[in-house]
Motif scaffolding. Structure first.
Motif, PDB file in Angstrom:
ATOM      1  N   UNK A   1      -5.449  64.599  71.619  1.00 53.95           N
ATOM      2  CA  UNK A   1      -4.607  64.025  72.673  1.00 53.95           C
ATOM      3  C   UNK A   1      -5.290  64.029  74.041  1.00 53.95           C
ATOM      4  N   UNK A   2      -6.498  63.441  74.072  1.00 51.68           N
ATOM      5  CA  UNK A   2      -7.203  63.260  75.336  1.00 51.68           C
ATOM      6  C   UNK A   2      -7.488  61.772  75.539  1.00 51.68           C
ATOM      7  N   UNK A   3      -7.387  61.360  76.775  1.00 46.76           N
ATOM      8  CA  UNK A   3      -7.842  60.039  77.180  1.00 46.76           C
ATOM      9  C   UNK A   3      -8.817  60.251  78.312  1.00 46.76           C
ATOM     10  N   UNK A   4      -9.554  59.204  78.684  1.00 47.50           N
ATOM     11  CA  UNK A   4     -10.482  59.390  79.801  1.00 47.50           C
ATOM     12  C   UNK A   4     -11.432  58.244  79.969  1.00 47.50           C
ATOM     13  N   UNK A   5     -12.462  58.516  80.770  1.00 43.77           N
ATOM     14  CA  UNK A   5     -13.473  57.504  81.021  1.00 43.77           C
ATOM     15  C   UNK A   5     -14.753  58.138  81.504  1.00 43.77           C
ATOM     16  N   UNK A   6     -15.850  57.455  81.238  1.00 43.64           N
ATOM     17  CA  UNK A   6     -17.142  57.828  81.795  1.00 43.64           C
ATOM     18  C   UNK A   6     -17.638  56.608  82.553  1.00 43.64           C
ATOM     19  N   UNK A   7     -17.885  56.803  83.848  1.00 44.54           N
ATOM     20  CA  UNK A   7     -18.200  55.694  84.754  1.00 44.54           C
ATOM     21  C   UNK A   7     -19.581  55.884  85.358  1.00 44.54           C
ATOM     22  N   UNK A   8     -20.225  54.775  85.666  1.00 45.29           N
ATOM     23  CA  UNK A   8     -21.392  54.802  86.533  1.00 45.29           C
ATOM     24  C   UNK A   8     -21.003  54.144  87.859  1.00 45.29           C
ATOM     25  N   UNK A   9     -21.268  54.875  88.957  1.00 43.41           N
ATOM     26  CA  UNK A   9     -21.005  54.350  90.304  1.00 43.41           C
ATOM     27  C   UNK A   9     -22.306  54.252  91.083  1.00 43.41           C
ATOM     28  N   UNK A  10     -22.313  53.361  92.068  1.00 45.89           N
ATOM     29  CA  UNK A  10     -23.513  53.168  92.891  1.00 45.89           C
ATOM     30  C   UNK A  10     -23.900  54.415  93.673  1.00 45.89           C
ATOM     31  N   UNK A  11     -22.884  55.136  94.168  1.00 41.97           N
ATOM     32  CA  UNK A  11     -23.189  56.333  94.961  1.00 41.97           C
ATOM     33  C   UNK A  11     -22.016  57.306  94.922  1.00 41.97           C
ATOM     34  N   UNK A  12     -22.225  58.474  95.532  1.00 41.55           N
ATOM     35  CA  UNK A  12     -21.240  59.541  95.483  1.00 41.55           C
ATOM     36  C   UNK A  12     -19.951  59.170  96.212  1.00 41.55           C
ATOM     37  N   UNK A  13     -20.075  58.494  97.364  1.00 43.09           N
ATOM     38  CA  UNK A  13     -18.878  58.145  98.151  1.00 43.09           C
ATOM     39  C   UNK A  13     -17.940  57.262  97.320  1.00 43.09           C
ATOM     40  N   UNK A  14     -18.491  56.273  96.624  1.00 40.65           N
ATOM     41  CA  UNK A  14     -17.670  55.388  95.784  1.00 40.65           C
ATOM     42  C   UNK A  14     -17.029  56.161  94.634  1.00 40.65           C
ATOM     43  N   UNK A  15     -17.796  57.046  94.003  1.00 42.81           N
ATOM     44  CA  UNK A  15     -17.261  57.845  92.894  1.00 42.81           C
ATOM     45  C   UNK A  15     -16.125  58.741  93.381  1.00 42.81           C
ATOM     46  N   UNK A  16     -16.323  59.356  94.556  1.00 45.07           N
ATOM     47  CA  UNK A  16     -15.318  60.259  95.108  1.00 45.07           C
ATOM     48  C   UNK A  16     -14.030  59.536  95.461  1.00 45.07           C
ATOM     49  N   UNK A  17     -14.129  58.368  96.079  1.00 43.08           N
ATOM     50  CA  UNK A  17     -12.882  57.711  96.490  1.00 43.08           C
ATOM     51  C   UNK A  17     -12.176  57.125  95.261  1.00 43.08           C
ATOM     52  N   UNK A  18     -12.933  56.665  94.266  1.00 41.73           N
ATOM     53  CA  UNK A  18     -12.288  56.216  93.024  1.00 41.73           C
ATOM     54  C   UNK A  18     -11.565  57.376  92.335  1.00 41.73           C
ATOM     55  N   UNK A  19     -12.220  58.528  92.257  1.00 46.59           N
ATOM     56  CA  UNK A  19     -11.616  59.691  91.584  1.00 46.59           C
ATOM     57  C   UNK A  19     -10.313  60.104  92.261  1.00 46.59           C
TER      58      UNK A  19
END
Lengths: 100, 100
Positions: free
Chosen positions: B48-66
């Protein structure tokens, strides 16, 4: 069916270039693990995590690698190991350009 | 520098095809998130887990998406959300044929 294996653990380094030099031989050996297609080596120095995201040919290969790898990490003194085998939702991943 | 974002959470379904149909629109919208390069949609019905593995251009984009994604999941009633932003060790990942 291909499976993703997501592993991470408490890791105090070395990170970056020093990690590359130390673990080059281990990386070479991982190419010979049954059913291993690819591995991203992951690290987060600030949160002291190391890990990997792997693609395996099937669940049996992912499972036996995870058991072997967890035992190897534990022998190296590594703790707080978290490993999950995951299905890929192919149609949704295709929409989002995942390298399938 | 590109960053991986690894997210998973307690998820009771729907899984598989039904999940694809329900979340097709959300997947389309994720292509417009700043700095998003790709996403693997992950699921494990047994655990019972869902999720995703993403590649982002940089840390700022990854942080605001998260931050945005965690708030969205919480609003949907989803709990036990775990998100980590990770560096990729490029030389080791190259040895293991990761799709860089």
């Amino acid at each position: 069916m291909n499976k993703l294996l997501q592993v991470d653990f408490h890791y105090q380094g070395p990170f970056g270039e020093e990690m590359t030099q130390m673990l080059d031989g281990l990386a070479q050996s991982i190419n010979h693990e049954p059913g291993m297609i690819w591995k991203f080596w992951t690290e987060n120095q600030e949160e002291q995590r190391g890990g990997g995201i792997y693609l395996f040919e099937d669940e049996a290969c992912a499972r036996s690698y995870l058991a072997m790898h967890s035992a190897r990490l534990t022998e190296m003194g590594i703790r707080d190991i978290r490993g999950i085998i995951l299905d890929i939702n192919q149609p949704l991943s295709k929409i989002n350009k995942a390298p399938l």
